[in-house]
Write an enzyme that holds these catalytic residues in place. Structure first.
Site, PDB file in Angstrom:
ATOM      1  N   HIS A  74       1.112  -1.459  -0.306  1.00  0.00           N
ATOM      2  CA  HIS A  74      -0.321  -0.308  -0.041  1.00  0.00           C
ATOM      3  C   HIS A  74       0.326   1.478  -0.100  1.00  0.00           C
ATOM      4  O   HIS A  74       0.234   2.456  -0.122  1.00  0.00           O
ATOM      5  CB  HIS A  74      -0.706  -0.134   1.320  1.00  0.00           C
ATOM      6  CG  HIS A  74      -1.980  -1.305   1.056  1.00  0.00           C
ATOM      7  ND1 HIS A  74      -1.670  -2.373   1.570  1.00  0.00           N
ATOM      8  CD2 HIS A  74      -3.471  -0.761   0.614  1.00  0.00           C
ATOM      9  CE1 HIS A  74      -2.876  -2.688   1.384  1.00  0.00           C
ATOM     10  NE2 HIS A  74      -3.714  -2.332   0.886  1.00  0.00           N
ATOM     11  N   HIS A  81      -2.976  -5.733  -5.985  1.00  0.00           N
ATOM     12  CA  HIS A  81      -3.338  -6.741  -5.052  1.00  0.00           C
ATOM     13  C   HIS A  81      -4.720  -7.166  -5.293  1.00  0.00           C
ATOM     14  O   HIS A  81      -5.290  -6.038  -4.998  1.00  0.00           O
ATOM     15  CB  HIS A  81      -2.687  -6.456  -3.933  1.00  0.00           C
ATOM     16  CG  HIS A  81      -2.541  -5.427  -3.253  1.00  0.00           C
ATOM     17  ND1 HIS A  81      -2.719  -4.420  -3.328  1.00  0.00           N
ATOM     18  CD2 HIS A  81      -4.335  -5.332  -2.009  1.00  0.00           C
ATOM     19  CE1 HIS A  81      -2.968  -3.402  -2.238  1.00  0.00           C
ATOM     20  NE2 HIS A  81      -4.593  -4.280  -1.488  1.00  0.00           N
ATOM     21  N   CYS A 116     -14.190  -4.427   4.083  1.00  0.00           N
ATOM     22  CA  CYS A 116     -13.021  -4.423   3.469  1.00  0.00           C
ATOM     23  C   CYS A 116     -12.458  -5.613   3.675  1.00  0.00           C
ATOM     24  O   CYS A 116     -11.918  -5.250   5.282  1.00  0.00           O
ATOM     25  CB  CYS A 116     -12.856  -3.517   2.729  1.00  0.00           C
ATOM     26  SG  CYS A 116     -12.453  -2.586   3.911  1.00  0.00           S
ATOM     27  N   HIS A 118      -8.184  -8.126   2.584  1.00  0.00           N
ATOM     28  CA  HIS A 118      -7.407  -9.182   1.531  1.00  0.00           C
ATOM     29  C   HIS A 118      -7.332  -9.931   2.089  1.00  0.00           C
ATOM     30  O   HIS A 118      -7.349 -11.009   3.209  1.00  0.00           O
ATOM     31  CB  HIS A 118      -5.903  -8.776   1.903  1.00  0.00           C
ATOM     32  CG  HIS A 118      -6.339  -6.690   1.666  1.00  0.00           C
ATOM     33  ND1 HIS A 118      -5.934  -6.545   2.900  1.00  0.00           N
ATOM     34  CD2 HIS A 118      -5.287  -6.424   0.389  1.00  0.00           C
ATOM     35  CE1 HIS A 118      -6.119  -4.445   2.361  1.00  0.00           C
ATOM     36  NE2 HIS A 118      -5.785  -5.214   1.144  1.00  0.00           N
ATOM     37  N   GLU A 136     -14.732  -9.070  12.580  1.00  0.00           N
ATOM     38  CA  GLU A 136     -14.810  -7.620  12.321  1.00  0.00           C
ATOM     39  C   GLU A 136     -15.829  -7.573  13.062  1.00  0.00           C
ATOM     40  O   GLU A 136     -16.043  -6.736  14.717  1.00  0.00           O
ATOM     41  CB  GLU A 136     -14.653  -6.969  11.105  1.00  0.00           C
ATOM     42  CG  GLU A 136     -13.146  -6.496  10.469  1.00  0.00           C
ATOM     43  CD  GLU A 136     -13.042  -5.904   9.425  1.00  0.00           C
ATOM     44  OE1 GLU A 136     -14.764  -5.262   9.362  1.00  0.00           O
ATOM     45  OE2 GLU A 136     -11.986  -5.670   9.270  1.00  0.00           O
ATOM     46  N   TYR A 152      -8.856  -1.160  -9.475  1.00  0.00           N
ATOM     47  CA  TYR A 152      -8.765   0.789  -9.453  1.00  0.00           C
ATOM     48  C   TYR A 152      -7.074   1.101  -8.835  1.00  0.00           C
ATOM     49  O   TYR A 152      -6.599  -0.301  -8.384  1.00  0.00           O
ATOM     50  CB  TYR A 152     -10.121   1.378  -8.384  1.00  0.00           C
ATOM     51  CG  TYR A 152     -10.226   0.286  -7.239  1.00  0.00           C
ATOM     52  CD1 TYR A 152      -9.348   0.767  -5.849  1.00  0.00           C
ATOM     53  CD2 TYR A 152     -10.576  -0.280  -6.998  1.00  0.00           C
ATOM     54  CE1 TYR A 152      -9.418  -0.360  -4.712  1.00  0.00           C
ATOM     55  CE2 TYR A 152     -11.522  -1.375  -5.671  1.00  0.00           C
ATOM     56  CZ  TYR A 152     -10.470  -1.175  -4.486  1.00  0.00           C
ATOM     57  OH  TYR A 152     -10.609  -1.493  -3.639  1.00  0.00           O
ATOM     58  N   GLU A 163      -4.177   2.678  -3.028  1.00  0.00           N
ATOM     59  CA  GLU A 163      -5.115   1.655  -2.823  1.00  0.00           C
ATOM     60  C   GLU A 163      -5.012   0.944  -4.515  1.00  0.00           C
ATOM     61  O   GLU A 163      -5.620   1.694  -5.459  1.00  0.00           O
ATOM     62  CB  GLU A 163      -6.364   1.454  -2.710  1.00  0.00           C
ATOM     63  CG  GLU A 163      -6.962   1.524  -0.924  1.00  0.00           C
ATOM     64  CD  GLU A 163      -6.735   0.693  -0.376  1.00  0.00           C
ATOM     65  OE1 GLU A 163      -6.456  -0.570  -0.799  1.00  0.00           O
ATOM     66  OE2 GLU A 163      -6.460   1.155   1.180  1.00  0.00           O
ATOM     67  N   GLU A 165      -5.968  -2.202  -5.791  1.00  0.00           N
ATOM     68  CA  GLU A 165      -6.333  -3.272  -5.692  1.00  0.00           C
ATOM     69  C   GLU A 165      -7.849  -3.844  -6.936  1.00  0.00           C
ATOM     70  O   GLU A 165      -8.252  -3.652  -7.630  1.00  0.00           O
ATOM     71  CB  GLU A 165      -6.973  -2.992  -4.468  1.00  0.00           C
ATOM     72  CG  GLU A 165      -6.632  -2.882  -3.068  1.00  0.00           C
ATOM     73  CD  GLU A 165      -7.248  -2.989  -2.081  1.00  0.00           C
ATOM     74  OE1 GLU A 165      -6.628  -3.211  -1.001  1.00  0.00           O
ATOM     75  OE2 GLU A 165      -8.016  -2.258  -2.069  1.00  0.00           O
ATOM     76  N   TRP A 208     -11.928   4.598  -1.442  1.00  0.00           N
ATOM     77  CA  TRP A 208     -12.502   3.732  -2.186  1.00  0.00           C
ATOM     78  C   TRP A 208     -14.308   2.828  -2.031  1.00  0.00           C
ATOM     79  O   TRP A 208     -14.417   2.546  -3.151  1.00  0.00           O
ATOM     80  CB  TRP A 208     -11.334   1.710  -1.688  1.00  0.00           C
ATOM     81  CG  TRP A 208     -12.147   1.257  -0.717  1.00  0.00           C
ATOM     82  CD1 TRP A 208     -13.174   0.784  -0.016  1.00  0.00           C
ATOM     83  CD2 TRP A 208     -11.330   1.435   0.683  1.00  0.00           C
ATOM     84  NE1 TRP A 208     -13.240   0.639   1.709  1.00  0.00           N
ATOM     85  CE2 TRP A 208     -12.176   1.302   1.638  1.00  0.00           C
ATOM     86  CE3 TRP A 208      -9.959   1.703   1.079  1.00  0.00           C
ATOM     87  CZ2 TRP A 208     -11.779   1.009   3.159  1.00  0.00           C
ATOM     88  CZ3 TRP A 208      -9.874   2.198   2.378  1.00  0.00           C
ATOM     89  CH2 TRP A 208     -10.005   1.755   3.853  1.00  0.00           C
TER      90      TRP A 208
END
Length: 228
Positions: A74, A81, A116, A118, A136, A152, A163, A165, A208
Site C-alpha cells: 500500500h 493486489h 473489506c 485481503h 470484525e 482501481y 489502494e 486493488e 475506495w
C-alpha cells in the site's frame, strides 16, 4: 478508471462461520475450503515484533503472481493486489456501514462499507469475506453473493498510502445481532439510500467506498431493491 466485471454466482454463508471461517459453503464451481494463513500471520508473543501479514499480488488480469507484505503493497507507488469488499443489508433493505476504528493505520475513523480486506495467499475471496466479516462484526452473513470485480488505483492523501486493488465484490444479508470488535470497528449504522447520501455529505468516507459501491450496484439492487 475503475474496471468492473460482473458475475451472477450466488453463495450462502453458514451462520457457524463466526466460529469457523472454513464452514462457509460455496457453489460447486468455487473452492470449498479455506487456506490457513501462513505462520508469519499467527499471533505473536507479548513484546515480539508484529506478525507479518501477506497478501496476493496479481497481474492486470487478476492472476496471482506472488505475495507481498500488506503495508508495503500500500506504500507508493503501490503493488496491485487481491482484495474484497462486502455490502450487507438487513431485511428492511438498509445497508450496514462501519466506521473504522481510530487505531487502524489505514483510513482510521472514516465510514466505509460493511467489511473489506485481503484474502490470505491461496485463500478463496468468498471464504476471506465471510471470515473477515465475522472477525470484525461478530456475526457471519446469512447470505453472501458474488457481485463481480473492480480494479482501481486510488491514492489516499490523508495517509499517503495507495489502494491498487483487484477487488472481489460481495453483497448479502445480515440477520443476527452485531458484536463489533472494537479494535476494528468504532461504530456501525444501518442506512437507507437517502440516509447514505446525507451521511456522505456530512462525514468522511474511505477513499475506495464510492468506487466499490457503484461497481456493486447491480448486485445490491438484486438483494435490497431498486431504491438503491
Amino acid at each position: 478508471m475503475p474496471e468492473s466485471r460482473p458475475t451472477s454466482q450466488t453463495q450462502i454463508a453458514d451462520q457457524s462461520a463466526a466460529a469457523s471461517p472454513s464452514s462457509a459453503s460455496t457453489s460447486p464451481s468455487s473452492p470449498s475450503a479455506s487456506a490457513s494463513p501462513s505462520a508469519s500471520a499467527s499471533p505473536s508473543a507479548p513484546g515480539s515484533p508484529a506478525p507479518e501479514i501477506l497478501l496476493e499480488l496479481v497481474d492486470d488480469d487478476g492472476v496471482t503472481i506472488g505475495t507481498a507484505e500488506k503495508l508495503s503493497a500500500h506504500q507508493q507507488p503501490g503493488r496491485l493486489h487481491r482484495a474484497f469488499s462486502v455490502f450487507l443489508f438487513d431485511r428492511q433493505g438498509r445497508m450496514l456501514l462501519q466506521r473504522r476504528a481510530l487505531g487502524k493505520y489505514h483510513s482510521p475513523g472514516v465510514w466505509s462499507n460493511t467489511c473489506c480486506g485481503h484474502p490470505y495467499p491461496d485463500e478463496p475471496p468468498f471464504v476471506a469475506a465471510a471470515r473477515r466479516t465475522a472477525e470484525e462484526l461478530g456475526t457471519a452473513p446469512a447470505l453472501l453473493c458474488e457481485a463481480g470485480t473492480v480494479r482501481y488505483d486510488l491514492p489516499d492523501e490523508t495517509s499517503g498510502l495507495i489502494e491498487r486493488e483487484w477487488n472481489h465484490l460481495f453483497v448479502g444479508l445480515v440477520t443476527a445481532p452485531l458484536a463489533p470488535n472494537p479494535d476494528e470497528v468504532d461504530d456501525t449504522r444501518f442506512v437507507t439510500a437517502q440516509e447514505l447520501k446525507a451521511l456522505e455529505a456530512e462525514k468522511p468516507f474511505s477513499v475506495w467506498f464510492r468506487t466499490v459501491f457503484e461497481a456493486s450496484l447491480p448486485g445490491i439492487r438484486e438483494i435490497a431493491g431498486r431504491d438503491w
